[in-house]
Scaffold this motif. Structure first.
Motif, PDB file in Angstrom:
ATOM      1  N   ASP A 234       1.286  -4.685 -12.224  1.00  0.00           N
ATOM      2  CA  ASP A 234       2.123  -4.061 -11.201  1.00  0.00           C
ATOM      3  C   ASP A 234       3.583  -4.035 -11.643  1.00  0.00           C
ATOM      4  N   HIS A 235       4.300  -3.028 -11.183  1.00  0.00           N
ATOM      5  CA  HIS A 235       5.730  -2.945 -11.486  1.00  0.00           C
ATOM      6  C   HIS A 235       6.463  -4.221 -11.049  1.00  0.00           C
TER       7      HIS A 235
ATOM      8  N   MET B  84       0.277   4.427 -18.876  1.00  0.00           N
ATOM      9  CA  MET B  84       1.149   3.283 -19.007  1.00  0.00           C
ATOM     10  C   MET B  84       2.235   3.380 -17.938  1.00  0.00           C
ATOM     11  N   LYS B  85       2.812   2.241 -17.624  1.00  0.00           N
ATOM     12  CA  LYS B  85       3.926   2.170 -16.680  1.00  0.00           C
ATOM     13  C   LYS B  85       5.186   1.781 -17.445  1.00  0.00           C
TER      14      LYS B  85
ATOM     15  N   ASN C 226      -1.091  -0.150 -17.197  1.00  0.00           N
ATOM     16  CA  ASN C 226      -1.245   0.191 -15.780  1.00  0.00           C
ATOM     17  C   ASN C 226      -1.777  -0.960 -14.940  1.00  0.00           C
ATOM     18  N   ARG C 227      -2.541  -1.862 -15.529  1.00  0.00           N
ATOM     19  CA  ARG C 227      -3.147  -2.943 -14.741  1.00  0.00           C
ATOM     20  C   ARG C 227      -2.119  -3.981 -14.261  1.00  0.00           C
TER      21      ARG C 227
ATOM     22  N   SER D 139       3.659   8.903 -20.236  1.00  0.00           N
ATOM     23  CA  SER D 139       2.549   9.383 -21.055  1.00  0.00           C
ATOM     24  C   SER D 139       3.134  10.054 -22.291  1.00  0.00           C
TER      25      SER D 139
ATOM     26  N   TYR E 252       5.741   6.063 -14.405  1.00  0.00           N
ATOM     27  CA  TYR E 252       4.655   6.136 -15.368  1.00  0.00           C
ATOM     28  C   TYR E 252       5.114   6.928 -16.587  1.00  0.00           C
TER      29      TYR E 252
ATOM     30  N   SER F 154       7.834   3.721  -8.354  1.00  0.00           N
ATOM     31  CA  SER F 154       7.346   2.397  -7.990  1.00  0.00           C
ATOM     32  C   SER F 154       7.809   2.107  -6.571  1.00  0.00           C
TER      33      SER F 154
END
Length: 79
Positions: free
Chosen positions: A23-24, A1-2, A20-21, A43, A41, A55
């Motif tokens: 973009d920042h 995940m972001k 994640n898919r 976790s 990111y 980023s």
């Protein structure tokens, strides 16, 4: 995940966690907050949350205290 850590309108840090898919920069454009404090990111494992990376688009990196702030958001109980 972001994630992106923003400064909210009262000056407090507010994390936004997303897949994640995305973009920042795309997520940043959707948020009303003006200041990005950090980004990277996230976790979760046996030791809790871990923030890392950066980023390039936002010119921001994971902050040392980000995992603590995010953990507090998940454990705070509002009355």
């Amino acid at each position: 995940m972001k994630y992106i850590m923003f400064e909210d309108f009262s000056g407090a840090p507010i994390p936004v966690i997303f897949p994640n898919r995305i973009d920042h920069l795309e997520m940043r454009e959707q948020m009303p907050y003006t200041k990005v404090l950090s980004a990277g990111y996230i976790s979760h494992g046996p030791e809790g949350f871990r923030c890392h990376g950066s980023s390039k688009e936002l010119e921001a990196h994971a902050g040392d205290g980000d995992a603590v702030i995010i953990t507090a958001k998940f454990t705070d109980v509002e009355s």
